[in-house]
Design a protein around this motif. Structure first.
Motif, PDB file in Angstrom:
ATOM      1  N   ASN A 145       0.821  -1.215   0.000  1.00 26.78           N
ATOM      2  CA  ASN A 145       0.000   0.000   0.000  1.00 26.78           C
ATOM      3  C   ASN A 145       0.852   1.261   0.000  1.00 26.78           C
ATOM      4  O   ASN A 145       0.506   2.261  -0.646  1.00 26.78           O
ATOM      5  CB  ASN A 145      -0.939  -0.002   1.204  1.00 26.78           C
ATOM      6  CG  ASN A 145      -2.032  -1.043   1.092  1.00 26.78           C
ATOM      7  OD1 ASN A 145      -2.312  -1.550   0.014  1.00 26.78           O
ATOM      8  ND2 ASN A 145      -2.653  -1.382   2.211  1.00 26.78           N
ATOM      9  N   THR A 146       1.962   1.219   0.725  1.00 26.53           N
ATOM     10  CA  THR A 146       2.870   2.364   0.765  1.00 26.53           C
ATOM     11  C   THR A 146       3.460   2.642  -0.612  1.00 26.53           C
ATOM     12  O   THR A 146       3.483   3.782  -1.079  1.00 26.53           O
ATOM     13  CB  THR A 146       4.014   2.104   1.770  1.00 26.53           C
ATOM     14  OG1 THR A 146       3.460   1.969   3.084  1.00 26.53           O
ATOM     15  CG2 THR A 146       5.008   3.250   1.782  1.00 26.53           C
ATOM     16  N   ASP A 147       3.927   1.599  -1.269  1.00 30.91           N
ATOM     17  CA  ASP A 147       4.515   1.758  -2.604  1.00 30.91           C
ATOM     18  C   ASP A 147       3.475   2.233  -3.617  1.00 30.91           C
ATOM     19  O   ASP A 147       3.751   3.110  -4.444  1.00 30.91           O
ATOM     20  CB  ASP A 147       5.116   0.433  -3.072  1.00 30.91           C
ATOM     21  CG  ASP A 147       6.327   0.020  -2.240  1.00 30.91           C
ATOM     22  OD1 ASP A 147       6.917   0.896  -1.581  1.00 30.91           O
ATOM     23  OD2 ASP A 147       6.672  -1.182  -2.241  1.00 30.91           O
ATOM     24  N   GLU A 148       2.280   1.664  -3.546  1.00 35.66           N
ATOM     25  CA  GLU A 148       1.228   2.028  -4.500  1.00 35.66           C
ATOM     26  C   GLU A 148       0.795   3.478  -4.313  1.00 35.66           C
ATOM     27  O   GLU A 148       0.556   4.201  -5.288  1.00 35.66           O
ATOM     28  CB  GLU A 148       0.025   1.092  -4.345  1.00 35.66           C
ATOM     29  CG  GLU A 148       0.284  -0.318  -4.847  1.00 35.66           C
ATOM     30  CD  GLU A 148      -0.910  -1.238  -4.640  1.00 35.66           C
ATOM     31  OE1 GLU A 148      -1.890  -0.791  -3.989  1.00 35.66           O
ATOM     32  OE2 GLU A 148      -0.863  -2.390  -5.110  1.00 35.66           O
ATOM     33  N   THR A 154       2.276  10.493  -6.997  1.00 34.64           N
ATOM     34  CA  THR A 154       3.323  11.096  -7.821  1.00 34.64           C
ATOM     35  C   THR A 154       2.859  11.250  -9.264  1.00 34.64           C
ATOM     36  O   THR A 154       3.061  12.309  -9.890  1.00 34.64           O
ATOM     37  CB  THR A 154       4.606  10.242  -7.784  1.00 34.64           C
ATOM     38  OG1 THR A 154       5.088  10.163  -6.437  1.00 34.64           O
ATOM     39  CG2 THR A 154       5.688  10.862  -8.664  1.00 34.64           C
ATOM     40  N   GLN A 155       2.222  10.217  -9.790  1.00 37.62           N
ATOM     41  CA  GLN A 155       1.723  10.274 -11.161  1.00 37.62           C
ATOM     42  C   GLN A 155       0.662  11.360 -11.317  1.00 37.62           C
ATOM     43  O   GLN A 155       0.637  12.093 -12.314  1.00 37.62           O
ATOM     44  CB  GLN A 155       1.141   8.921 -11.572  1.00 37.62           C
ATOM     45  CG  GLN A 155       0.669   8.843 -13.018  1.00 37.62           C
ATOM     46  CD  GLN A 155       1.781   9.141 -13.995  1.00 37.62           C
ATOM     47  OE1 GLN A 155       2.875   8.611 -13.871  1.00 37.62           O
ATOM     48  NE2 GLN A 155       1.502   9.989 -14.989  1.00 37.62           N
ATOM     49  N   ALA A 156      -0.219  11.479 -10.333  1.00 37.71           N
ATOM     50  CA  ALA A 156      -1.269  12.501 -10.383  1.00 37.71           C
ATOM     51  C   ALA A 156      -0.671  13.907 -10.367  1.00 37.71           C
ATOM     52  O   ALA A 156      -1.141  14.806 -11.068  1.00 37.71           O
ATOM     53  CB  ALA A 156      -2.227  12.323  -9.213  1.00 37.71           C
ATOM     54  N   ILE A 157       0.378  14.099  -9.580  1.00 43.28           N
ATOM     55  CA  ILE A 157       1.022  15.407  -9.509  1.00 43.28           C
ATOM     56  C   ILE A 157       1.627  15.775 -10.858  1.00 43.28           C
ATOM     57  O   ILE A 157       1.451  16.894 -11.364  1.00 43.28           O
ATOM     58  CB  ILE A 157       2.102  15.418  -8.409  1.00 43.28           C
ATOM     59  CG1 ILE A 157       1.451  15.290  -7.022  1.00 43.28           C
ATOM     60  CG2 ILE A 157       2.927  16.711  -8.476  1.00 43.28           C
ATOM     61  CD1 ILE A 157       2.439  15.081  -5.901  1.00 43.28           C
ATOM     62  N   TYR A 158       2.336  14.843 -11.454  1.00 39.77           N
ATOM     63  CA  TYR A 158       2.934  15.102 -12.769  1.00 39.77           C
ATOM     64  C   TYR A 158       1.853  15.339 -13.830  1.00 39.77           C
ATOM     65  O   TYR A 158       1.943  16.268 -14.643  1.00 39.77           O
ATOM     66  CB  TYR A 158       3.807  13.926 -13.195  1.00 39.77           C
ATOM     67  CG  TYR A 158       5.196  13.943 -12.612  1.00 39.77           C
ATOM     68  CD1 TYR A 158       6.050  15.027 -12.833  1.00 39.77           C
ATOM     69  CD2 TYR A 158       5.671  12.874 -11.854  1.00 39.77           C
ATOM     70  CE1 TYR A 158       7.334  15.045 -12.302  1.00 39.77           C
ATOM     71  CE2 TYR A 158       6.957  12.883 -11.330  1.00 39.77           C
ATOM     72  CZ  TYR A 158       7.783  13.967 -11.558  1.00 39.77           C
ATOM     73  OH  TYR A 158       9.051  13.996 -11.026  1.00 39.77           O
ATOM     74  N   SER A 159       0.831  14.494 -13.817  1.00 41.75           N
ATOM     75  CA  SER A 159      -0.198  14.555 -14.855  1.00 41.75           C
ATOM     76  C   SER A 159      -1.022  15.833 -14.788  1.00 41.75           C
ATOM     77  O   SER A 159      -1.434  16.379 -15.823  1.00 41.75           O
ATOM     78  CB  SER A 159      -1.130  13.342 -14.743  1.00 41.75           C
ATOM     79  OG  SER A 159      -0.420  12.141 -14.902  1.00 41.75           O
ATOM     80  N   MET A 174       5.606  19.312  -3.409  1.00 41.27           N
ATOM     81  CA  MET A 174       4.701  18.167  -3.377  1.00 41.27           C
ATOM     82  C   MET A 174       5.451  16.857  -3.608  1.00 41.27           C
ATOM     83  O   MET A 174       5.253  15.871  -2.882  1.00 41.27           O
ATOM     84  CB  MET A 174       3.607  18.338  -4.427  1.00 41.27           C
ATOM     85  CG  MET A 174       2.677  19.508  -4.158  1.00 41.27           C
ATOM     86  SD  MET A 174       1.449  19.735  -5.462  1.00 41.27           S
ATOM     87  CE  MET A 174       0.283  18.432  -5.033  1.00 41.27           C
ATOM     88  N   LEU A 175       6.322  16.844  -4.606  1.00 40.48           N
ATOM     89  CA  LEU A 175       7.059  15.618  -4.914  1.00 40.48           C
ATOM     90  C   LEU A 175       8.016  15.256  -3.781  1.00 40.48           C
ATOM     91  O   LEU A 175       8.165  14.074  -3.431  1.00 40.48           O
ATOM     92  CB  LEU A 175       7.836  15.792  -6.220  1.00 40.48           C
ATOM     93  CG  LEU A 175       6.992  15.895  -7.490  1.00 40.48           C
ATOM     94  CD1 LEU A 175       7.873  16.213  -8.692  1.00 40.48           C
ATOM     95  CD2 LEU A 175       6.216  14.598  -7.730  1.00 40.48           C
ATOM     96  N   GLY A 179       7.767  11.804  -1.549  1.00 38.99           N
ATOM     97  CA  GLY A 179       8.944  10.944  -1.495  1.00 38.99           C
ATOM     98  C   GLY A 179       9.444  10.721  -0.084  1.00 38.99           C
ATOM     99  O   GLY A 179       9.767   9.585   0.304  1.00 38.99           O
ATOM    100  N   GLU A 180       9.500  11.785   0.700  1.00 37.43           N
ATOM    101  CA  GLU A 180      10.008  11.667   2.069  1.00 37.43           C
ATOM    102  C   GLU A 180       9.041  10.899   2.969  1.00 37.43           C
ATOM    103  O   GLU A 180       9.468  10.138   3.842  1.00 37.43           O
ATOM    104  CB  GLU A 180      10.273  13.057   2.648  1.00 37.43           C
ATOM    105  CG  GLU A 180      11.411  13.814   1.970  1.00 37.43           C
ATOM    106  CD  GLU A 180      12.735  13.108   2.103  1.00 37.43           C
ATOM    107  OE1 GLU A 180      13.056  12.627   3.198  1.00 37.43           O
ATOM    108  OE2 GLU A 180      13.456  13.017   1.091  1.00 37.43           O
TER     109      GLU A 180
END
Length: 209
Positions: A145-148, A154-159, A174-175, A179-180
């Protein structure tokens, strides 16, 4: 408890266990920076005291299995301390996201907080079980769950960065926060792995996840 204070999450919101207890122990940290810093220094001080004591014990006559267990506990303490530092270092980022007027940023922050609360409830719940099979299933689910969550957010932020008019500072903050938070949770999971599982199980678990 100290990590939860960084996210303004009261311990009463976390599933009760021997780890968390039933009292709002982090209430004093929530809005007091000085008290939080003192709490983090206390963690580092305790880490040093435990390490020093463990090394003194190992200088004596210690059975092999006892020595291995001591090393596991020391590894757990190191990773738990690192996990606290990762969260401590993004306190300003969290404040930036929490106070943003950008709805996308604020909603992302709320999503992070919800995941953190669920994660720490899961970690707390690990201490309510002793069966290694059950613990392994719970641990693996937490790790997955943590990895997902990191990947999805992250994908939503970029997109959506252009659509929601994110500045370079917004994007970087945000990124970095996502990540942290993920790294802190991974470190805490490693600490739980060392503490809760036998050395053999811990090695197998590390190779599996």
């Amino acid at each position: 408890v100290l990590n939860l204070a960084c996210f303004n999450i009261n311990t009463l919101n976390i599933k009760q266990s021997k780890l968390i207890g039933s009292e709002p122990e982090n209430a004093g940290y929530l809005n007091d920076t000085d008290q939080f810093d003192d709490g983090y220094e206390d963690i580092k001080q305790l880490e040093g005291e435990v390490v020093e004591f463990a090394y003194r014990v190992q200088k004596g006559r210690v059975e092999t299995d006892q020595s291995e267990r001591i090393e596991q506990i020391l590894e757990a303490i190191r990773n738990a301390t690192y996990a606290a530092k990762e969260v401590k270092d993004i306190r300003h980022d969290l404040s930036y996201l929490r106070q943003s007027d950008n709805l996308f940023i604020y909603n992302t922050y709320q999503q992070i907080i919800a995941q953190v609360e669920a994660f720490y409830s899961g970690v707390s719940n690990l201490f309510n079980h002793r069966n290694e099979v059950v613990l392994l299933e719970m641990y693996t689910e937490l790790k997955r769950n943590t990895d997902e969550h990191k990947q999805v957010v992250t994908q939503a932020i970029y997109s959506d960065s252009q659509e929601h008019k994110l500045t370079e500072q917004d994007l970087s903050t945000m990124l970095n926060t996502v990540g942290e938070v993920s790294l802190s949770q991974t470190l805490l999971l490693r600490a739980m792995q060392s503490y809760l599982f036998s050395e053999a199980s811990s090695r197998n678990l590390a190779s599996a996840v």
